[in-house]
Design a protein around this motif. Structure first.
Motif, PDB file in Angstrom:
ATOM      1  N   ILE A  56     -11.588  14.478   2.271  1.00  0.00           N
ATOM      2  CA  ILE A  56     -10.506  13.683   1.699  1.00  0.00           C
ATOM      3  C   ILE A  56     -10.570  12.228   2.146  1.00  0.00           C
ATOM      4  CG2 ILE A  56      -7.985  13.373   1.775  1.00  0.00           C
ATOM      5  CD1 ILE A  56      -8.818  15.517  -0.138  1.00  0.00           C
ATOM      6  N   ARG A  57     -11.012  11.979   3.357  1.00  0.00           N
ATOM      7  CA  ARG A  57     -10.984  10.615   3.903  1.00  0.00           C
ATOM      8  C   ARG A  57     -11.807   9.615   3.066  1.00  0.00           C
ATOM      9  NH1 ARG A  57      -9.018   9.672   9.201  1.00  0.00           N
ATOM     10  NH2 ARG A  57      -9.238   7.480   9.644  1.00  0.00           N
ATOM     11  N   PRO A  58     -13.068   9.901   2.732  1.00  0.00           N
ATOM     12  CA  PRO A  58     -13.805   8.941   1.882  1.00  0.00           C
ATOM     13  C   PRO A  58     -13.234   8.840   0.472  1.00  0.00           C
ATOM     14  CG  PRO A  58     -15.321  10.497   2.899  1.00  0.00           C
ATOM     15  CD  PRO A  58     -13.940  10.960   3.206  1.00  0.00           C
ATOM     16  N   LEU A  59     -12.746   9.951  -0.054  1.00  0.00           N
ATOM     17  CA  LEU A  59     -12.136   9.927  -1.376  1.00  0.00           C
ATOM     18  C   LEU A  59     -10.889   9.045  -1.370  1.00  0.00           C
ATOM     19  CD1 LEU A  59     -12.174  11.095  -4.251  1.00  0.00           C
ATOM     20  CD2 LEU A  59     -10.728  12.933  -3.388  1.00  0.00           C
ATOM     21  N   GLY A  61     -10.369   6.634   0.707  1.00  0.00           N
ATOM     22  CA  GLY A  61     -10.836   5.268   0.888  1.00  0.00           C
ATOM     23  C   GLY A  61     -11.225   4.623  -0.425  1.00  0.00           C
ATOM     24  N   TYR A  62     -11.844   5.386  -1.284  1.00  0.00           N
ATOM     25  CA  TYR A  62     -12.228   4.871  -2.598  1.00  0.00           C
ATOM     26  C   TYR A  62     -10.986   4.554  -3.436  1.00  0.00           C
ATOM     27  CZ  TYR A  62     -14.116   4.624  -7.287  1.00  0.00           C
ATOM     28  OH  TYR A  62     -14.411   4.220  -8.553  1.00  0.00           O
ATOM     29  N   VAL A  63     -10.055   5.510  -3.470  1.00  0.00           N
ATOM     30  CA  VAL A  63      -8.855   5.332  -4.290  1.00  0.00           C
ATOM     31  C   VAL A  63      -8.001   4.186  -3.762  1.00  0.00           C
ATOM     32  CG1 VAL A  63      -6.698   6.444  -5.007  1.00  0.00           C
ATOM     33  CG2 VAL A  63      -8.835   7.719  -5.061  1.00  0.00           C
ATOM     34  N   ILE A  64      -7.758   4.166  -2.461  1.00  0.00           N
ATOM     35  CA  ILE A  64      -6.936   3.103  -1.881  1.00  0.00           C
ATOM     36  C   ILE A  64      -7.668   1.759  -1.960  1.00  0.00           C
ATOM     37  CG2 ILE A  64      -5.800   2.312   0.233  1.00  0.00           C
ATOM     38  CD1 ILE A  64      -4.381   4.651  -1.028  1.00  0.00           C
ATOM     39  N   GLY A  65      -8.984   1.768  -1.844  1.00  0.00           N
ATOM     40  CA  GLY A  65      -9.750   0.534  -1.992  1.00  0.00           C
ATOM     41  C   GLY A  65      -9.620  -0.057  -3.382  1.00  0.00           C
ATOM     42  N   ARG A  66      -9.672   0.794  -4.388  1.00  0.00           N
ATOM     43  CA  ARG A  66      -9.475   0.320  -5.765  1.00  0.00           C
ATOM     44  C   ARG A  66      -8.066  -0.222  -5.957  1.00  0.00           C
ATOM     45  NH1 ARG A  66     -13.217   0.462  -9.962  1.00  0.00           N
ATOM     46  NH2 ARG A  66     -11.436   0.959 -11.255  1.00  0.00           N
ATOM     47  N   TYR A  67      -7.094   0.466  -5.353  1.00  0.00           N
ATOM     48  CA  TYR A  67      -5.710   0.011  -5.428  1.00  0.00           C
ATOM     49  C   TYR A  67      -5.557  -1.350  -4.748  1.00  0.00           C
ATOM     50  CZ  TYR A  67      -0.665  -0.041  -4.666  1.00  0.00           C
ATOM     51  OH  TYR A  67       0.653  -0.400  -4.626  1.00  0.00           O
ATOM     52  N   ALA A  68      -6.207  -1.512  -3.598  1.00  0.00           N
ATOM     53  CA  ALA A  68      -6.128  -2.786  -2.867  1.00  0.00           C
ATOM     54  C   ALA A  68      -6.782  -3.914  -3.659  1.00  0.00           C
ATOM     55  CB  ALA A  68      -6.791  -2.654  -1.504  1.00  0.00           C
ATOM     56  N   ASP A  69      -7.858  -3.619  -4.372  1.00  0.00           N
ATOM     57  CA  ASP A  69      -8.508  -4.638  -5.190  1.00  0.00           C
ATOM     58  C   ASP A  69      -7.618  -5.089  -6.336  1.00  0.00           C
ATOM     59  OD1 ASP A  69     -10.743  -4.613  -3.601  1.00  0.00           O
ATOM     60  OD2 ASP A  69     -11.883  -3.248  -4.900  1.00  0.00           O
ATOM     61  N   ARG A  70      -6.858  -4.163  -6.899  1.00  0.00           N
ATOM     62  CA  ARG A  70      -5.998  -4.499  -8.038  1.00  0.00           C
ATOM     63  C   ARG A  70      -4.695  -5.161  -7.620  1.00  0.00           C
ATOM     64  NH1 ARG A  70      -6.544   0.885 -11.609  1.00  0.00           N
ATOM     65  NH2 ARG A  70      -8.639   0.502 -12.372  1.00  0.00           N
ATOM     66  N   VAL A  71      -4.029  -4.576  -6.623  1.00  0.00           N
ATOM     67  CA  VAL A  71      -2.677  -5.012  -6.293  1.00  0.00           C
ATOM     68  C   VAL A  71      -2.655  -5.967  -5.111  1.00  0.00           C
ATOM     69  CG1 VAL A  71      -0.374  -4.192  -5.660  1.00  0.00           C
ATOM     70  CG2 VAL A  71      -1.761  -2.866  -7.224  1.00  0.00           C
ATOM     71  N   GLY A  72      -3.506  -5.717  -4.139  1.00  0.00           N
ATOM     72  CA  GLY A  72      -3.531  -6.568  -2.954  1.00  0.00           C
ATOM     73  C   GLY A  72      -3.606  -5.736  -1.691  1.00  0.00           C
ATOM     74  N   LYS A  73      -4.156  -6.335  -0.656  1.00  0.00           N
ATOM     75  CA  LYS A  73      -4.356  -5.605   0.588  1.00  0.00           C
ATOM     76  C   LYS A  73      -3.048  -5.291   1.303  1.00  0.00           C
ATOM     77  CE  LYS A  73      -8.968  -7.344   1.466  1.00  0.00           C
ATOM     78  NZ  LYS A  73      -9.822  -8.121   2.346  1.00  0.00           N
ATOM     79  N   LYS A  74      -2.093  -6.193   1.195  1.00  0.00           N
ATOM     80  CA  LYS A  74      -0.824  -5.979   1.888  1.00  0.00           C
ATOM     81  C   LYS A  74      -0.088  -4.770   1.320  1.00  0.00           C
ATOM     82  CE  LYS A  74       3.325  -8.343   3.441  1.00  0.00           C
ATOM     83  NZ  LYS A  74       4.065  -9.595   3.447  1.00  0.00           N
ATOM     84  N   SER A  75      -0.022  -4.679   0.008  1.00  0.00           N
ATOM     85  CA  SER A  75       0.664  -3.534  -0.596  1.00  0.00           C
ATOM     86  C   SER A  75      -0.118  -2.238  -0.371  1.00  0.00           C
ATOM     87  CB  SER A  75       0.897  -3.764  -2.084  1.00  0.00           C
ATOM     88  OG  SER A  75      -0.330  -3.932  -2.746  1.00  0.00           O
ATOM     89  N   CYS A 106      -2.577  17.322   6.162  1.00  0.00           N
ATOM     90  CA  CYS A 106      -3.890  16.800   6.547  1.00  0.00           C
ATOM     91  C   CYS A 106      -4.415  15.858   5.470  1.00  0.00           C
ATOM     92  CB  CYS A 106      -4.851  17.960   6.766  1.00  0.00           C
ATOM     93  SG  CYS A 106      -6.525  17.460   7.116  1.00  0.00           S
ATOM     94  N   CYS A 107      -4.212  16.207   4.215  1.00  0.00           N
ATOM     95  CA  CYS A 107      -4.648  15.331   3.118  1.00  0.00           C
ATOM     96  C   CYS A 107      -3.900  14.008   3.149  1.00  0.00           C
ATOM     97  CB  CYS A 107      -4.421  16.000   1.777  1.00  0.00           C
ATOM     98  SG  CYS A 107      -5.490  17.402   1.463  1.00  0.00           S
ATOM     99  N   PHE A 108      -2.575  14.061   3.339  1.00  0.00           N
ATOM    100  CA  PHE A 108      -1.793  12.829   3.375  1.00  0.00           C
ATOM    101  C   PHE A 108      -2.180  11.962   4.559  1.00  0.00           C
ATOM    102  CE2 PHE A 108       1.681  15.199   0.996  1.00  0.00           C
ATOM    103  CZ  PHE A 108       1.333  14.631  -0.214  1.00  0.00           C
ATOM    104  N   THR A 109      -2.324  12.564   5.712  1.00  0.00           N
ATOM    105  CA  THR A 109      -2.638  11.795   6.913  1.00  0.00           C
ATOM    106  C   THR A 109      -4.036  11.202   6.808  1.00  0.00           C
ATOM    107  OG1 THR A 109      -1.201  13.236   8.196  1.00  0.00           O
ATOM    108  CG2 THR A 109      -2.741  11.871   9.413  1.00  0.00           C
ATOM    109  N   ALA A 110      -5.011  11.976   6.343  1.00  0.00           N
ATOM    110  CA  ALA A 110      -6.374  11.475   6.235  1.00  0.00           C
ATOM    111  C   ALA A 110      -6.473  10.356   5.203  1.00  0.00           C
ATOM    112  CB  ALA A 110      -7.331  12.607   5.869  1.00  0.00           C
ATOM    113  N   THR A 111      -5.762  10.486   4.112  1.00  0.00           N
ATOM    114  CA  THR A 111      -5.789   9.444   3.096  1.00  0.00           C
ATOM    115  C   THR A 111      -5.091   8.188   3.598  1.00  0.00           C
ATOM    116  OG1 THR A 111      -5.741  11.130   1.398  1.00  0.00           O
ATOM    117  CG2 THR A 111      -5.217   8.905   0.717  1.00  0.00           C
ATOM    118  N   GLY A 112      -4.001   8.359   4.311  1.00  0.00           N
ATOM    119  CA  GLY A 112      -3.248   7.212   4.796  1.00  0.00           C
ATOM    120  C   GLY A 112      -3.912   6.478   5.940  1.00  0.00           C
ATOM    121  N   ASP A 113      -4.779   7.138   6.692  1.00  0.00           N
ATOM    122  CA  ASP A 113      -5.419   6.516   7.837  1.00  0.00           C
ATOM    123  C   ASP A 113      -6.593   5.620   7.466  1.00  0.00           C
ATOM    124  OD1 ASP A 113      -3.707   7.601   9.642  1.00  0.00           O
ATOM    125  OD2 ASP A 113      -5.003   9.266  10.204  1.00  0.00           O
TER     126      ASP A 113
END
Length: 116
Positions: A56-59, A61-75, A106-113
């Motif tokens: 889950i962690r790399p997945l 990272g990909y999803v949150i990375g795409r979100y950060a590229d679109r919306v911004g790193k702070k959000s 575990c999925c939420f924590t790994a994705t959020g970290d």
């Protein structure tokens, strides 16, 4: 690449492996606790949680990375803090039944970290 960037990357990598090492060390005790609760496949459950976190962690990272590229790193940082905090909060307040809730937390924590 500058040495300060390399040093920061090495520190982040060391902290990541420290997290994995702690879980591996504690997994023996968690397995015994699950066995006492009546779960026959306690060891398999613990190691599947470990495997799920590694998948889950790399997945995330990909999803949150795409979100950060679109919306911004702070959000994206705020989003990952909320996701990770929600998973940690649920782990803190849930005592029983532990088997199904641990997988989702575990999925939420790994994705959020990812970014924190």
């Amino acid at each position: 690449m500058q040495w300060s960037v390399r040093f920061k990357a090495a520190i982040g990598n060391a902290l990541e492996y420290y997290d994995v090492a702690i879980f591996a060390a504690v997994s023996i005790y968690l397995s015994e606790e699950f066995k006492q609760l009546g779960y026959a496949n306690a060891t398999e459950m613990i190691w599947s949680i470990f495997a799920l976190r590694l998948v889950i962690r790399p997945l995330g990272g990909y999803v949150i990375g795409r979100y950060a590229d679109r919306v911004g790193k702070k959000s994206a940082l705020v989003l990952t803090s909320i996701i990770s905090g929600g998973g940690d909060f649920r782990n803190g307040i849930i005592a029983y039944p532990i088997s199904r809730c641990v997988y989702t937390n575990c999925c939420f924590t790994a994705t959020g970290d990812i970014i924190i």
